[in-house]
Design an enzyme around this catalytic site. Sequence first.
Site, PDB file in Angstrom:
ATOM      1  N   ASN A 364       0.721  -1.341   0.006  1.00  0.00           N
ATOM      2  CA  ASN A 364       0.008  -0.076   0.160  1.00  0.00           C
ATOM      3  C   ASN A 364       0.960   1.275  -0.050  1.00  0.00           C
ATOM      4  OD1 ASN A 364      -2.403  -1.470   0.204  1.00  0.00           O
ATOM      5  ND2 ASN A 364      -2.413  -1.493   2.411  1.00  0.00           N
ATOM      6  N   ASP A 477       8.693  -1.756 -16.194  1.00  0.00           N
ATOM      7  CA  ASP A 477       7.264  -1.629 -15.859  1.00  0.00           C
ATOM      8  C   ASP A 477       6.545  -0.291 -16.255  1.00  0.00           C
ATOM      9  OD1 ASP A 477       4.893  -2.831 -14.949  1.00  0.00           O
ATOM     10  OD2 ASP A 477       5.407  -2.425 -12.703  1.00  0.00           O
TER      11      ASP A 477
END
Length: 661
Positions: A364, A477
């Site tokens: 998170n 990515d």
Amino acid sequence: MLPRNLLVFLLLFSFKFPSLASAENATFDFQSFTVRNLTLLGDSHLKNGVVGLTRELGVPSSSSGSLIYNNPIHFFDQESNTTASFTTKFSFSINNVNPSSFGDGLTFFLSPDNQTLGSPGGYLGLVNSSQSTKNKFLAIEFDTKLDTQFNDPNQNHVGLDINKLNSIKTADAMLQDIDLKSGNLITAWIDYKNDLRALNVFLSYSTLKPPTPLLSVDIDLAGYLKEDMFVGFSASTEGSTEVHSIVNWSFKTFGFRPVRPRSHPHNVSDSSVTIISDVPVSNSTNKHHKRLGLGLGIAGPAFVFVVLAVFGYVSVKKWKDMRTEKCLKAEILTGPREFSYKQIYAATRGFHSSRIIGRGAFGNVYKAIFVSSGTIGAVKRSKHSHEGKSEFLAELSIIACLRHKNLVPLQGWCAEKGELLLVYEFMPNGSLDKVLHPEAENGLLLTWPHRQHIAVGLSSVLAYLHQECEQQVIHRDIKTSNIMLDGNFNPRLGDFGLARLMDHDKSPVSTLTAGTMGYLAPEYLQYGKATEKTDVFSYGVVILEVACGKRPIEREPNSQKMVNLVDWVWKLHGEGRITAAADKRLNGDFKEEEMRKLLLIGLSCAHPDSAQRPSIRRVLQILNNEAEPIAVPRMKPSLSFSCSLTVEDIVSDDEEGKTTA
């Protein structure tokens, strides 16, 4: 008493505290530059061991950049009330593809601030045009433009500046036949001797120091060197093609007394005295004392043994924990600040769910408000400390070395209590994918100028990672959720958890394909081999997503059929109506030719054959109208491998509803 406190108590009992050490002389020497121990700000960049402070463009531009040594330098010793003398030597060049387009110059500076970066133009990258008195500094300027605003004598002078750009004293470089704009390598020496209260600047085209200085100033700098200072260089241009480069640099302070070890006598006697009373005592009392003495003789050592055993156990355990933590920290490059767990815990309200602003494979992301400094950060928290260690170290070791205006700035890190935490600068406008694909229909709409700006900024930072770093960085990515938007909608590339650092002449091979489906190049899916061209493919998909407002892979409305964005745009291109792919929410508020160019760039980057994709540097040139667009075939070329993979084989929906490999 806790073992640590016990140890401190014993040490205090045995020794006196040593007095504070005196300040030490500092020295460093860079014969060529790497990203280690240096901070590059603004447009400064590293190429082949040389730092360029301004942009290298063939067309006039405005630019500013800074190079700063990471560690502050001690210039004052409180114990002896001594101000250090210093000397520095560096070689620089000021090149210009257009000799008539000169300006503005470079500086060597000392500043209490390690984020010194000023405005382009006559501000020499040292002073902000809107806050001309904000930055505090002591600088030697090598000025190549006559700026009447700062009372410059000519366009080829050296001057001493203190807290403002109106020089205290200047000297014409031609007095020693030096043309600062010649493009030749120039070596400069700057010496300050505190005992003589004199600062001298020498210049030469050779590495031999001239016998007489070009600029000599009688000045006492003690009043300006009362604190730790950062040293570095700045430069700027304004409507110019001037390029400022620093080739090597050495620096040292002197004048502090060497620190000598001091010995202190121990205050503990090596013997004890037993006092025997002459008063007669009864036999019963003697027996009682004997029994008491025997009991103490046995219990005392036993108690000491137990205390030592407990202390040893706790110490060994703590030593192992510290060793593990030190091994982790040893892998982390110096630079970013180390936060305490307590600071981050308080700033995130104990990692409260209301502070979550993002979720990813790493864990998170929390909004952190640091009350003491008044700053806001974004904290990435690992889901699993052990499994996430490699990703944590990969991200930290890579991004800690990088400096570019289109990277998410790393503020610091923490590795305590089994947690792996990264603290980034907070980006007010969130991630690009949240803006392009808002959950609410009345979400923020990116304008066409913003979308073009994002395309340019992202290509600029990828060119930096691929070609301008000492070691090439392959991100692996690149996707819209890893591109953040600051308050002005400038793109900031982040999430280096999958990035790989390598030498430019080596080809990276990953044994595990990682990344997000839809953004992955065909050859990467097939062979797991990541190169700069796999990043280019991902960039092409992002550009199409920005222009079209569609995700890389979407389901057709009222159907389960998956639609690939690249295939869809290529089909429209084959039909001669590629601009029909433009985001309908723009309502045609764009120039058709600009939209066509951006879509064609996206297709050329997403070419199935990696050999046919342009370099990211070529893409940046096309976007800046410095190169011709690449021809894109009307029909999407096919590519065959030894075995085949289908979308159904490798696509799965994760918990966030995104397709990932």
